[in-house]
Structure formats: C-alpha cells, structure tokens
Design an enzyme around this catalytic site. Structure first.
Site, PDB file in Angstrom:
ATOM      1  N   TRP A  40       0.864  -1.180   0.000  1.00  0.00           N
ATOM      2  CA  TRP A  40       0.000   0.000   0.000  1.00  0.00           C
ATOM      3  C   TRP A  40       0.906   1.238   0.000  1.00  0.00           C
ATOM      4  O   TRP A  40       1.791   1.343   0.860  1.00  0.00           O
ATOM      5  CB  TRP A  40      -0.856  -0.059   1.271  1.00  0.00           C
ATOM      6  CG  TRP A  40      -1.802   1.064   1.475  1.00  0.00           C
ATOM      7  CD1 TRP A  40      -2.670   1.593   0.568  1.00  0.00           C
ATOM      8  CD2 TRP A  40      -1.995   1.779   2.700  1.00  0.00           C
ATOM      9  NE1 TRP A  40      -3.396   2.596   1.147  1.00  0.00           N
ATOM     10  CE2 TRP A  40      -3.001   2.737   2.461  1.00  0.00           C
ATOM     11  CE3 TRP A  40      -1.428   1.706   3.975  1.00  0.00           C
ATOM     12  CZ2 TRP A  40      -3.443   3.611   3.441  1.00  0.00           C
ATOM     13  CZ3 TRP A  40      -1.869   2.569   4.944  1.00  0.00           C
ATOM     14  CH2 TRP A  40      -2.869   3.503   4.676  1.00  0.00           C
ATOM     15  N   ASP A  44      -0.521  -5.818   9.401  1.00  0.00           N
ATOM     16  CA  ASP A  44      -1.492  -4.783   9.061  1.00  0.00           C
ATOM     17  C   ASP A  44      -2.818  -5.473   8.749  1.00  0.00           C
ATOM     18  O   ASP A  44      -2.952  -6.157   7.737  1.00  0.00           O
ATOM     19  CB  ASP A  44      -0.988  -3.984   7.845  1.00  0.00           C
ATOM     20  CG  ASP A  44      -1.914  -2.813   7.518  1.00  0.00           C
ATOM     21  OD1 ASP A  44      -2.950  -2.658   8.194  1.00  0.00           O
ATOM     22  OD2 ASP A  44      -1.591  -2.053   6.585  1.00  0.00           O
ATOM     23  N   LYS A  53     -13.051  -0.720   7.114  1.00  0.00           N
ATOM     24  CA  LYS A  53     -13.717  -1.489   6.061  1.00  0.00           C
ATOM     25  C   LYS A  53     -14.720  -2.480   6.642  1.00  0.00           C
ATOM     26  O   LYS A  53     -15.840  -2.576   6.159  1.00  0.00           O
ATOM     27  CB  LYS A  53     -12.702  -2.266   5.210  1.00  0.00           C
ATOM     28  CG  LYS A  53     -11.342  -1.630   5.103  1.00  0.00           C
ATOM     29  CD  LYS A  53     -11.242  -0.577   4.036  1.00  0.00           C
ATOM     30  CE  LYS A  53      -9.915   0.132   4.163  1.00  0.00           C
ATOM     31  NZ  LYS A  53      -9.569   0.993   3.076  1.00  0.00           N
TER      32      LYS A  53
HETATM   33  C1  LMR Z   1      -6.942   2.217  -0.171  1.00  0.00           C
HETATM   34  O1  LMR Z   1      -5.878   1.583  -0.224  1.00  0.00           O
HETATM   35  O2  LMR Z   1      -7.542   2.610  -1.166  1.00  0.00           O
HETATM   36  C2  LMR Z   1      -7.550   2.491   1.169  1.00  0.00           C
HETATM   37  O3  LMR Z   1      -6.827   1.861   2.160  1.00  0.00           O
HETATM   38  C3  LMR Z   1      -7.742   3.946   1.409  1.00  0.00           C
HETATM   39  C4  LMR Z   1      -6.452   4.681   1.632  1.00  0.00           C
HETATM   40  O4  LMR Z   1      -6.366   5.340   2.673  1.00  0.00           O
HETATM   41  O5  LMR Z   1      -5.554   4.624   0.794  1.00  0.00           O
END
Ligand code: LMR
Length: 395
Positions: free
Chosen positions: A130, A211, A246
């Site tokens: 991420w 996570d 979520k």
């Molecule tokens: C995402 O990856 O789209 C979500 O976790 C929202 C974010 O904060 O990036």
C-alpha cells in the site's frame, strides 16, 4: 513562511476520488479508493452501526476526554476479534491494545514505538505494498527495505523470492505483513507460508508487524485471522495494526487500534505506556465515536450477530463479482483472468499497461490506481458489462 512551501501532486489513491467526482461521463466507474460498495454503488452504513449509534445517543452521558488508551470495551473487543477468544497471548496477559485514529493512526503509533525501541530500525515491506505504508513508517524515522511479493508474470506470490530476500534481515528488524486481502494485489499467504514465515521470524529474531485492515472481507473473521493467530502463538513479540474502516464501514470515524504482544505482561504494559505517550505528543487521545460504536457491536449479542451477517453479505458480494468478472473477461476464450478468482478482498492487480489504465480513464471514465489495482467492490450488476467491454476494448 508559507510561501516557502512547495505544491504537491494529488495523493495517488485519494486524488482519484476527486477526479472521479468531477467527471461528467454518466457511465463513469470508480474502481480507485478501497471502500466497499453495495450493488447500487453506495458505501452503506451497516445496520448494526446505525443501531449502535441510536443506543449510544440515548445513553451517552458526557463528552469529556476518553482515557488515553481509548474506549476500554473497544480495546478488549478488538483484542478478541484479532486473536480470537482464549488465544494463548490473551490468556497469558501478553497482549494489549491502544485505540488509534483508524488503521493509519495505529500503523503510525506502532512505528513510533518501534523507533523508540530502536532508532531508525528497519521495516521490511512487501513489494508491492500500500503506497501510504512508506510515508507512515518513514515519518516515524524508520528505514524501509522491501521483499519481493507479487510476481506480475505468474500472477501469484513469489514466495521463494520473498524468503530469499528476507535472509538479509537482521535480528530486531520488523517484518510487515498484510494480514489478509493484500493491498494492492489481493494475493494472500496460505497456512504453510504463514508457518514458514513464523519459522523465519524465530530463526532470525524478527518482529512481525501485521497490518489488519480487512479482517472478515476475504473468507470469514476467523478464517482470515488463522495465519497471524498461528504466528502469534509461537513468536515472543508481535505488533498488529487493526482497522475498523472497512469491516465496520466506519471509514470517516477513524476507528482502529495498535496491539502489542510482548514476552510478558509487564513488557506489554510498557509498550502500551509508550504508545499512549507517543499519541499524547501527536493528538493526545483518540476520538470516541467510531470506537464506541465498534465496541458496542463487538460486545452485544444481537448487534454482533447482525454485523457478522452483513459482513458476510459484503464478502459474498465481492467474491461473487470476482466470479462474474472472470466469466465475462474469459468469454471470448482469448484471455486468462482466472487469477482474480483466487485473490481476496477488495483488490486485484489487472496487470495491464499504464497506457491501458490511462485509456480506460480518458476514453471510458473508468478510474483505477496506476499500479493496475482495481477495487472489485466498485463493480455492480449495472456497470460490469460496461467495464468488461471497455477493458476488452483497450486490451
Ligand atoms: C486504499 O488503499 O484505497 C484504502 O486503504 C484507502 C487509503 O487510505 O488509501
């Protein structure tokens, strides 16, 4: 002073939502930011959340500060949700929870505590991960290294490459793992891989940091947790950042928690004090509303049952959409998208080119993250044909 600041580009994920909202195309589809949507394209307030809010409104007596660790009922509920009632780390009093503003707040407080223990410590992140993991961890002065995770060519986890890269990790390094519903690729570790990583953590004296942003959205609340619970029962230490964004649909309420598993209860209490102190230096204490809702749901028989049923319906809808998407994309017999069926949670990597992503956006008003991550929950019975036709057109 402010004139010395530089402009910044939009956030790679959150910026997509703004661009989508401005788009006038009536067929536009938002497959960007990771929020659940129902079959009408709405991100609903869950029924249990509504009901909990009503009960809280009727019973709340004060808006005075929360205790530094947050809502006690919430922290206990999250510990049991994450590890499962009766887990050895709970029975031994080795696990503590500190409420945080969402999963991001939890990740950051965890990172601050890691840095207090070992300044500039190394955290190993999956490649890809991420994108916000980087600033969240680097902002706490941690050093980031990456391990290969998803092999775009094989559309699967390259576990051998992952293990081999982690041979370079040194004692005390932190190994960040996505608990389930890997963001961005949707490819999750299986039980054997969790065990192999547990062995590696023990052999190299690493500290796992899990996570957990999507518990319950892959196969079930307990099923999704099996890997990290198995690991937690064998390792001396672990951190978990748990998010209620979520699975409770509490995105804007910023409800989450940072959990520490320590060698004994005294060390766990010390970690908790450090986390509360780190939070005090940044935002003092967490907000109440979202955690009060989740705490009430987790601890009431009727609300919990309603929540679990709705969560199951959400997960079934996303998994059903995966199936329909693969059927449609493979109908012509030209392409193999079967990997989408094997992945879990909101995301899959389509593995198309950045030009194709751009064409989908410019010509068809379909918004996706540039890494080719799509939010499968953005597909509905009404837009799936438009999406598959558009995708097949640009392939
Ligand atoms: C995402 O990856 O789209 C979500 O976790 C929202 C974010 O904060 O990036």
């Amino acid at each position: 002073m402010l004139e010395h600041l530089e402009n910044l580009p939009p956030d790679p994920i959150l910026g997509l939502s703004a661009a989508y909202h401005e788009d006038k195309n009536p067929n536009k589809i938002d497959l960007g930011v990771g929020v659940y949507k129902d079959e009408t394209g709405m991100t609903p307030i869950m029924a249990a959340v509504h009901e909990a809010e009503e009960r809280l409104l009727a019973s709340e007596q004060s808006k005075s500060y929360l205790p530094q660790a947050g809502v006690a009922e919430f922290n206990q509920g999250v510990l049991e949700l994450v590890f499962g009632r009766g887990h050895t780390v709970l029975n031994a009093g080795r696990a503590v929870s500190v409420q945080a503003p969402g999963g991001c707040g939890a990740l950051r407080i965890g990172a601050e505590v890691i840095n207090r223990s070992k300044a500039g410590n190394t955290v190993w992140l999956s490649d890809p991960s991420w994108p916000n993991h980087y600033p969240l961890l680097q902002g706490a002065d941690l050093t980031i290294r990456t391990y290969p995770y998803y092999d775009m060519a094989r559309r699967d986890i390259d576990f051998a490459a992952m293990l081999s890269a982690l041979q370079e990790a040194t004692p005390g390094d932190v190994l960040l793992l996505h608990g389930c519903c890997h963001n961005p690729c949707g490819a999750d570790l299986d039980a054997a891989q969790w065990q192999a990583l547990t062995d590696l953590v023990l052999e190299k004296a690493l500290v796992p940091y899990i996570d957990v942003a999507y518990q319950g959205l892959a196969q079930g609340l307990d099923e999704d947790a099996a890997g990290w619970r198995q690991m937690a029962s064998q390792v001396p230490e672990m951190l978990v950042a748990s998010s209620c964004s979520k699975n409770f649909g509490l995105y804007r309420e910023r409800a989450g928690a940072i959990l520490f598993v320590a060698a004994d209860s005294a060390q766990a209490e010390t970690a908790k004090m450090q986390a509360m102190n780190a939070a005090r230096q940044i935002y003092s204490m967490p907000p109440s509303h979202g955690a009060a809702i989740a705490g009430l749901i987790l601890n009431s028989v009727d609300l919990r049952q309603s929540w679990e049923q709705e969560l199951q319906a959400m997960r079934d809808r996303v998994n059903g959409m995966r199936d329909k998407l693969v059927q449609r994309l493979e109908a012509g017999g030209q392409y193999d998208f079967g990997f989408i069926r094997k992945q879990f949670g909101l995301f899959s990597f389509l593995g198309i080119t950045s030009e194709q992503i751009q064409r989908l956006r410019d010509e068809y008003a379909i918004y996706m993250v540039g890494s080719t991550r799509m939010n499968v929950a953005g597909l509905t019975p009404d837009n799936i044909d438009y999406f598959t036709d558009s995708l097949l057109a640009v392939l």
